[in-house]
Write a protein that holds these residues in place. Structure first.
Motif, PDB file in Angstrom:
ATOM      1  N   LEU A   1      29.735  35.544 -27.994  1.00 32.00           N
ATOM      2  CA  LEU A   1      28.783  36.209 -27.424  1.00 32.00           C
ATOM      3  C   LEU A   1      28.074  36.431 -27.062  1.00 32.00           C
ATOM      4  N   SER A   2      26.902  36.387 -25.540  1.00 36.16           N
ATOM      5  CA  SER A   2      25.281  36.625 -26.065  1.00 36.16           C
ATOM      6  C   SER A   2      25.292  38.034 -26.353  1.00 36.16           C
ATOM      7  N   GLN A   3      23.479  37.943 -26.397  1.00 33.22           N
ATOM      8  CA  GLN A   3      22.998  39.183 -27.124  1.00 33.22           C
ATOM      9  C   GLN A   3      23.529  40.552 -25.656  1.00 33.22           C
ATOM     10  N   THR A   4      23.428  39.481 -24.033  1.00 28.80           N
ATOM     11  CA  THR A   4      24.076  40.693 -23.037  1.00 28.80           C
ATOM     12  C   THR A   4      24.859  41.340 -23.094  1.00 28.80           C
ATOM     13  N   GLN A   5      25.757  40.038 -23.518  1.00 25.59           N
ATOM     14  CA  GLN A   5      27.105  40.851 -23.674  1.00 25.59           C
ATOM     15  C   GLN A   5      27.302  41.627 -24.744  1.00 25.59           C
ATOM     16  N   LEU A   6      26.881  41.546 -25.378  1.00 28.83           N
ATOM     17  CA  LEU A   6      27.307  42.113 -26.123  1.00 28.83           C
ATOM     18  C   LEU A   6      26.587  43.515 -25.494  1.00 28.83           C
ATOM     19  N   ALA A   7      25.359  43.789 -25.406  1.00 27.35           N
ATOM     20  CA  ALA A   7      24.814  45.006 -25.510  1.00 27.35           C
ATOM     21  C   ALA A   7      26.144  45.379 -24.073  1.00 27.35           C
ATOM     22  N   GLU A   8      26.439  45.353 -22.723  1.00 25.80           N
ATOM     23  CA  GLU A   8      26.938  45.813 -22.435  1.00 25.80           C
ATOM     24  C   GLU A   8      28.292  46.051 -23.045  1.00 25.80           C
ATOM     25  N   LYS A   9      29.456  45.356 -23.448  1.00 25.93           N
ATOM     26  CA  LYS A   9      30.373  45.968 -24.278  1.00 25.93           C
ATOM     27  C   LYS A   9      30.060  46.888 -25.475  1.00 25.93           C
ATOM     28  N   ALA A  10      28.830  47.138 -25.832  1.00 24.25           N
ATOM     29  CA  ALA A  10      29.032  48.027 -26.673  1.00 24.25           C
ATOM     30  C   ALA A  10      27.756  49.233 -26.088  1.00 24.25           C
ATOM     31  N   ARG A  11      27.393  49.209 -24.466  1.00 27.95           N
ATOM     32  CA  ARG A  11      27.443  50.067 -23.896  1.00 27.95           C
ATOM     33  C   ARG A  11      25.635  50.424 -24.705  1.00 27.95           C
ATOM     34  N   ILE A  12      24.796  49.446 -24.667  1.00 30.14           N
ATOM     35  CA  ILE A  12      23.922  49.522 -24.888  1.00 30.14           C
ATOM     36  C   ILE A  12      22.601  48.805 -24.895  1.00 30.14           C
ATOM     37  N   PRO A  13      21.735  49.057 -24.015  1.00 25.69           N
ATOM     38  CA  PRO A  13      20.139  47.958 -23.940  1.00 25.69           C
ATOM     39  C   PRO A  13      20.430  46.845 -24.449  1.00 25.69           C
ATOM     40  N   ALA A  14      20.313  45.764 -23.852  1.00 27.73           N
ATOM     41  CA  ALA A  14      20.398  44.016 -24.285  1.00 27.73           C
ATOM     42  C   ALA A  14      18.997  44.434 -25.191  1.00 27.73           C
ATOM     43  N   SER A  15      18.040  45.175 -24.899  1.00 23.90           N
ATOM     44  CA  SER A  15      16.989  44.382 -25.406  1.00 23.90           C
ATOM     45  C   SER A  15      17.023  45.358 -26.792  1.00 23.90           C
ATOM     46  N   SER A  16      17.670  45.922 -26.997  1.00 21.10           N
ATOM     47  CA  SER A  16      18.166  46.832 -27.856  1.00 21.10           C
ATOM     48  C   SER A  16      18.950  45.792 -29.328  1.00 21.10           C
ATOM     49  N   VAL A  17      19.824  45.248 -28.644  1.00 19.53           N
ATOM     50  CA  VAL A  17      20.419  43.874 -29.531  1.00 19.53           C
ATOM     51  C   VAL A  17      19.894  42.924 -29.720  1.00 19.53           C
ATOM     52  N   SER A  18      18.346  42.368 -29.438  1.00 23.66           N
ATOM     53  CA  SER A  18      17.434  41.434 -29.353  1.00 23.66           C
ATOM     54  C   SER A  18      16.561  41.946 -31.141  1.00 23.66           C
ATOM     55  N   HIS A  19      16.327  43.595 -30.262  1.00 22.12           N
ATOM     56  CA  HIS A  19      15.341  44.152 -31.544  1.00 22.12           C
ATOM     57  C   HIS A  19      16.101  43.722 -33.292  1.00 22.12           C
ATOM     58  N   PHE A  20      17.357  44.513 -32.709  1.00 23.54           N
ATOM     59  CA  PHE A  20      18.549  44.547 -34.147  1.00 23.54           C
ATOM     60  C   PHE A  20      18.582  43.168 -35.067  1.00 23.54           C
ATOM     61  N   GLU A  21      18.539  42.379 -34.097  1.00 25.11           N
ATOM     62  CA  GLU A  21      18.878  40.811 -34.553  1.00 25.11           C
ATOM     63  C   GLU A  21      17.860  40.518 -35.293  1.00 25.11           C
ATOM     64  N   SER A  22      16.456  40.673 -34.329  1.00 20.38           N
ATOM     65  CA  SER A  22      15.201  40.111 -34.363  1.00 20.38           C
ATOM     66  C   SER A  22      15.203  41.102 -36.236  1.00 20.38           C
ATOM     67  N   GLY A  23      15.363  42.379 -36.129  1.00 24.88           N
ATOM     68  CA  GLY A  23      14.945  43.227 -37.760  1.00 24.88           C
ATOM     69  C   GLY A  23      13.734  44.435 -37.077  1.00 24.88           C
ATOM     70  N   ALA A  24      13.426  44.425 -35.981  1.00 22.92           N
ATOM     71  CA  ALA A  24      12.479  45.306 -34.979  1.00 22.92           C
ATOM     72  C   ALA A  24      12.849  46.573 -35.281  1.00 22.92           C
ATOM     73  N   ARG A  25      13.620  46.520 -35.038  1.00 20.91           N
ATOM     74  CA  ARG A  25      14.110  48.235 -34.943  1.00 20.91           C
ATOM     75  C   ARG A  25      15.826  47.964 -35.608  1.00 20.91           C
ATOM     76  N   LYS A  26      16.333  49.581 -36.435  1.00 13.18           N
ATOM     77  CA  LYS A  26      17.355  49.764 -37.097  1.00 13.18           C
ATOM     78  C   LYS A  26      18.453  50.676 -35.354  1.00 13.18           C
ATOM     79  N   PRO A  27      19.893  49.989 -35.647  1.00 19.39           N
ATOM     80  CA  PRO A  27      20.613  50.737 -34.562  1.00 19.39           C
ATOM     81  C   PRO A  27      20.596  52.355 -34.877  1.00 19.39           C
ATOM     82  N   SER A  28      20.917  53.285 -34.214  1.00 20.62           N
ATOM     83  CA  SER A  28      21.292  55.096 -34.291  1.00 20.62           C
ATOM     84  C   SER A  28      22.610  54.265 -34.993  1.00 20.62           C
TER      85      SER A  28
END
Length: 85
Positions: free
Chosen positions: A28-55
């Motif tokens: 899966l791309s970050q965008t595909q994961l975001a769509e499957k998880a129903r979260i913004p694609a930018s969130s996946v990017s932030h989680f993978e970079s360590g910039a943000r933590k998921p709720s």
């Protein structure tokens, strides 16, 4: 982990690596994961970079979308899913 509590920083490091690893294993791309998880694609990017933590809710959504356990993503177990695959 021998009963030694991991620091928040260590958990965050493990999480971002395992998130990317699981996403790539699922093809899966970050965008595909975001769509499957129903979260913004930018969130996946932030989680993978360590910039943000998921709720908690987003962590559960990501785990479900990747067919892995939250314990795997948080570094509490080494198997990707509860069956031991």
């Amino acid at each position: 982990h021998g009963g030694i509590a991991m620091t928040d920083e260590a958990v965050n490091e493990v999480f971002k690596v395992r998130l990317r690893t699981a996403r790539e294993k699922r093809g899966l791309s970050q965008t595909q994961l975001a769509e499957k998880a129903r979260i913004p694609a930018s969130s996946v990017s932030h989680f993978e970079s360590g910039a943000r933590k998921p709720s908690f809710d987003n962590l559960k959504r990501i785990a479900t979308a990747l067919d892995v356990t939250t314990d795997y993503l948080l570094g509490r177990v080494d198997q990707m899913n509860s069956v031991g695959a």
